[in-house]
Design a protein around this motif. Structure first.
Motif, PDB file in Angstrom:
ATOM      1  N   GLN A  85     -21.901  88.997  64.497  1.00 36.85           N
ATOM      2  CA  GLN A  85     -20.942  88.304  63.640  1.00 36.85           C
ATOM      3  C   GLN A  85     -20.271  89.284  62.680  1.00 36.85           C
ATOM      4  OE1 GLN A  85     -22.760  84.982  61.658  1.00 36.85           O
ATOM      5  NE2 GLN A  85     -23.433  84.055  63.580  1.00 36.85           N
ATOM      6  N   ILE A  86     -20.993  90.335  62.310  1.00 39.72           N
ATOM      7  CA  ILE A  86     -20.439  91.348  61.417  1.00 39.72           C
ATOM      8  C   ILE A  86     -19.641  92.380  62.207  1.00 39.72           C
ATOM      9  CG2 ILE A  86     -21.045  93.222  59.832  1.00 39.72           C
ATOM     10  CD1 ILE A  86     -23.530  91.486  59.107  1.00 39.72           C
ATOM     11  N   MET A  87     -20.238  92.862  63.306  1.00 38.18           N
ATOM     12  CA  MET A  87     -19.612  93.949  64.060  1.00 38.18           C
ATOM     13  C   MET A  87     -18.438  93.487  64.917  1.00 38.18           C
ATOM     14  SD  MET A  87     -22.898  96.290  65.141  1.00 38.18           S
ATOM     15  CE  MET A  87     -23.763  95.027  66.028  1.00 38.18           C
ATOM     16  N   TYR A  88     -18.492  92.243  65.403  1.00 38.25           N
ATOM     17  CA  TYR A  88     -17.454  91.744  66.305  1.00 38.25           C
ATOM     18  C   TYR A  88     -16.877  90.430  65.784  1.00 38.25           C
ATOM     19  CZ  TYR A  88     -19.793  95.076  69.339  1.00 38.25           C
ATOM     20  OH  TYR A  88     -20.348  96.211  69.864  1.00 38.25           O
ATOM     21  N   GLU A  89     -16.549  90.366  64.513  1.00 34.51           N
ATOM     22  CA  GLU A  89     -16.115  89.114  63.911  1.00 34.51           C
ATOM     23  C   GLU A  89     -14.806  88.586  64.493  1.00 34.51           C
ATOM     24  OE1 GLU A  89     -14.652  89.058  59.834  1.00 34.51           O
ATOM     25  OE2 GLU A  89     -14.831  91.234  59.853  1.00 34.51           O
ATOM     26  N   LYS A  90     -13.958  89.457  65.009  1.00 33.97           N
ATOM     27  CA  LYS A  90     -12.667  89.008  65.530  1.00 33.97           C
ATOM     28  C   LYS A  90     -12.711  88.701  67.028  1.00 33.97           C
ATOM     29  CE  LYS A  90     -10.150  91.325  61.930  1.00 33.97           C
ATOM     30  NZ  LYS A  90      -9.159  92.274  61.535  1.00 33.97           N
ATOM     31  N   GLU A  91     -13.858  88.919  67.645  1.00 38.26           N
ATOM     32  CA  GLU A  91     -14.014  88.656  69.082  1.00 38.26           C
ATOM     33  C   GLU A  91     -14.330  87.182  69.323  1.00 38.26           C
ATOM     34  OE1 GLU A  91     -13.560  90.964  71.467  1.00 38.26           O
ATOM     35  OE2 GLU A  91     -13.171  92.529  70.001  1.00 38.26           O
ATOM     36  N   ALA A  92     -14.215  86.769  70.590  1.00 37.93           N
ATOM     37  CA  ALA A  92     -14.520  85.386  70.964  1.00 37.93           C
ATOM     38  C   ALA A  92     -16.032  85.126  70.861  1.00 37.93           C
ATOM     39  CB  ALA A  92     -14.043  85.128  72.392  1.00 37.93           C
ATOM     40  N   GLU A  93     -16.381  83.869  70.740  1.00 39.76           N
ATOM     41  CA  GLU A  93     -17.785  83.468  70.594  1.00 39.76           C
ATOM     42  C   GLU A  93     -18.625  83.944  71.789  1.00 39.76           C
ATOM     43  OE1 GLU A  93     -21.077  81.918  68.795  1.00 39.76           O
ATOM     44  OE2 GLU A  93     -19.079  82.085  67.939  1.00 39.76           O
ATOM     45  N   LYS A  94     -18.062  83.895  72.986  1.00 40.00           N
ATOM     46  CA  LYS A  94     -18.784  84.323  74.193  1.00 40.00           C
ATOM     47  C   LYS A  94     -19.147  85.808  74.103  1.00 40.00           C
ATOM     48  CE  LYS A  94     -18.338  84.601  79.183  1.00 40.00           C
ATOM     49  NZ  LYS A  94     -17.489  84.447  80.346  1.00 40.00           N
ATOM     50  N   VAL A  95     -18.224  86.622  73.637  1.00 43.04           N
ATOM     51  CA  VAL A  95     -18.459  88.059  73.485  1.00 43.04           C
ATOM     52  C   VAL A  95     -19.557  88.307  72.456  1.00 43.04           C
ATOM     53  CG1 VAL A  95     -17.412  90.248  72.749  1.00 43.04           C
ATOM     54  CG2 VAL A  95     -16.115  88.660  74.179  1.00 43.04           C
ATOM     55  N   ARG A  96     -19.509  87.559  71.359  1.00 43.67           N
ATOM     56  CA  ARG A  96     -20.527  87.726  70.320  1.00 43.67           C
ATOM     57  C   ARG A  96     -21.917  87.353  70.825  1.00 43.67           C
ATOM     58  NH1 ARG A  96     -17.478  85.366  65.138  1.00 43.67           N
ATOM     59  NH2 ARG A  96     -17.035  83.801  66.665  1.00 43.67           N
ATOM     60  N   LYS A  97     -22.016  86.326  71.661  1.00 39.76           N
ATOM     61  CA  LYS A  97     -23.316  85.940  72.228  1.00 39.76           C
ATOM     62  C   LYS A  97     -23.842  87.019  73.159  1.00 39.76           C
ATOM     63  CE  LYS A  97     -23.051  80.974  71.762  1.00 39.76           C
ATOM     64  NZ  LYS A  97     -23.100  79.677  72.409  1.00 39.76           N
ATOM     65  N   GLU A  98     -22.951  87.613  73.959  1.00 40.01           N
ATOM     66  CA  GLU A  98     -23.357  88.712  74.844  1.00 40.01           C
ATOM     67  C   GLU A  98     -23.833  89.910  74.021  1.00 40.01           C
ATOM     68  OE1 GLU A  98     -20.008  89.611  77.318  1.00 40.01           O
ATOM     69  OE2 GLU A  98     -20.069  87.658  78.338  1.00 40.01           O
ATOM     70  N   LYS A  99     -23.099  90.230  72.983  1.00 36.00           N
ATOM     71  CA  LYS A  99     -23.473  91.357  72.121  1.00 36.00           C
ATOM     72  C   LYS A  99     -24.784  91.074  71.379  1.00 36.00           C
ATOM     73  CE  LYS A  99     -19.965  93.952  73.086  1.00 36.00           C
ATOM     74  NZ  LYS A  99     -20.113  95.203  73.819  1.00 36.00           N
ATOM     75  N   ALA A 100     -25.019  89.813  71.031  1.00 37.25           N
ATOM     76  CA  ALA A 100     -26.278  89.447  70.368  1.00 37.25           C
ATOM     77  C   ALA A 100     -27.454  89.684  71.308  1.00 37.25           C
ATOM     78  CB  ALA A 100     -26.238  87.993  69.915  1.00 37.25           C
ATOM     79  N   ALA A 101     -27.288  89.336  72.566  1.00 35.99           N
ATOM     80  CA  ALA A 101     -28.351  89.568  73.549  1.00 35.99           C
ATOM     81  C   ALA A 101     -28.595  91.064  73.742  1.00 35.99           C
ATOM     82  CB  ALA A 101     -27.987  88.906  74.878  1.00 35.99           C
ATOM     83  N   GLU A 102     -27.511  91.842  73.803  1.00 37.30           N
ATOM     84  CA  GLU A 102     -27.632  93.301  73.916  1.00 37.30           C
ATOM     85  C   GLU A 102     -28.341  93.893  72.705  1.00 37.30           C
ATOM     86  OE1 GLU A 102     -24.202  95.840  74.718  1.00 37.30           O
ATOM     87  OE2 GLU A 102     -23.338  94.163  75.849  1.00 37.30           O
ATOM     88  N   TYR A 103     -27.939  93.448  71.524  1.00 34.21           N
ATOM     89  CA  TYR A 103     -28.519  93.948  70.286  1.00 34.21           C
ATOM     90  C   TYR A 103     -30.012  93.616  70.224  1.00 34.21           C
ATOM     91  CZ  TYR A 103     -29.106  94.876  65.301  1.00 34.21           C
ATOM     92  OH  TYR A 103     -29.526  95.367  64.101  1.00 34.21           O
ATOM     93  N   ALA A 104     -30.369  92.405  70.622  1.00 34.53           N
ATOM     94  CA  ALA A 104     -31.776  91.991  70.606  1.00 34.53           C
ATOM     95  C   ALA A 104     -32.612  92.872  71.523  1.00 34.53           C
ATOM     96  CB  ALA A 104     -31.894  90.529  71.013  1.00 34.53           C
TER      97      ALA A 104
END
Length: 154
Positions: A85-104
């Protein structure tokens, strides 16, 4: 001369105006107490361990002798759902969920923390008692001599 066993499950500090008035002093006193203790110190991460709240809770960073984590423990600087939410705030929700899984997977898992040296071993929940007993038996003869000083910093 009582050994310290810490069971850590901390999301972070509560960010309210009232809490911010006292949390810095309280956390610095707790960090100082753990860092200055010369007794055996063992930490078992049983849930979440995020940010400076985790560091304060007898982490390897401030001198814990042994740190264990359960396989599903989450260890990192922040919750994996908040980071995108901080790093990709301007991206779509789907992208943020993918990035959250990667980050985890890359930053917040017990395995990632073990690879970075923050955790000595990942243990199964049914072996927690055995590992705690073994750790204190191993650290029974621990002697830590520090230079004498007239006053502490806190």
């Amino acid at each position: 001369n009582i050994p310290i066993l810490t069971l850590t499950n901390v999301n972070g500090y509560k960010a309210t105006v009232e809490e911010e008035k006292s949390i810095a002093i309280a956390s610095s006193k707790l960090t100082y107490a753990f860092a200055e203790a010369t007794v055996p110190k063992v930490n078992i991460i049983v849930g979440k361990a995020y940010g400076t709240a985790y560091v304060t809770m007898n982490s390897k960073h401030i001198g814990a002798d042994l740190v264990f984590a359960l396989p599903d423990a989450q260890i990192g600087m922040m919750d994996p759902d908040l980071a995108p939410q901080i790093m990709y705030e301007k991206e779509a929700e789907k992208v943020r969920k993918e990035k959250a899984a990667e980050y985890a997977a890359l930053q917040s898992s017990a395995e990632a923390a073990a690879k970075r040296g923050y955790v000595d071993s990942i243990i199964e929940p049914e072996t927690v008692r055995k590992h705690a007993i073994y750790s204190f038996e191993m650290l029974f003869t621990k002697r830590e001599s520090r230079p004498s000083k007239k006053h502490g910093t806190v």
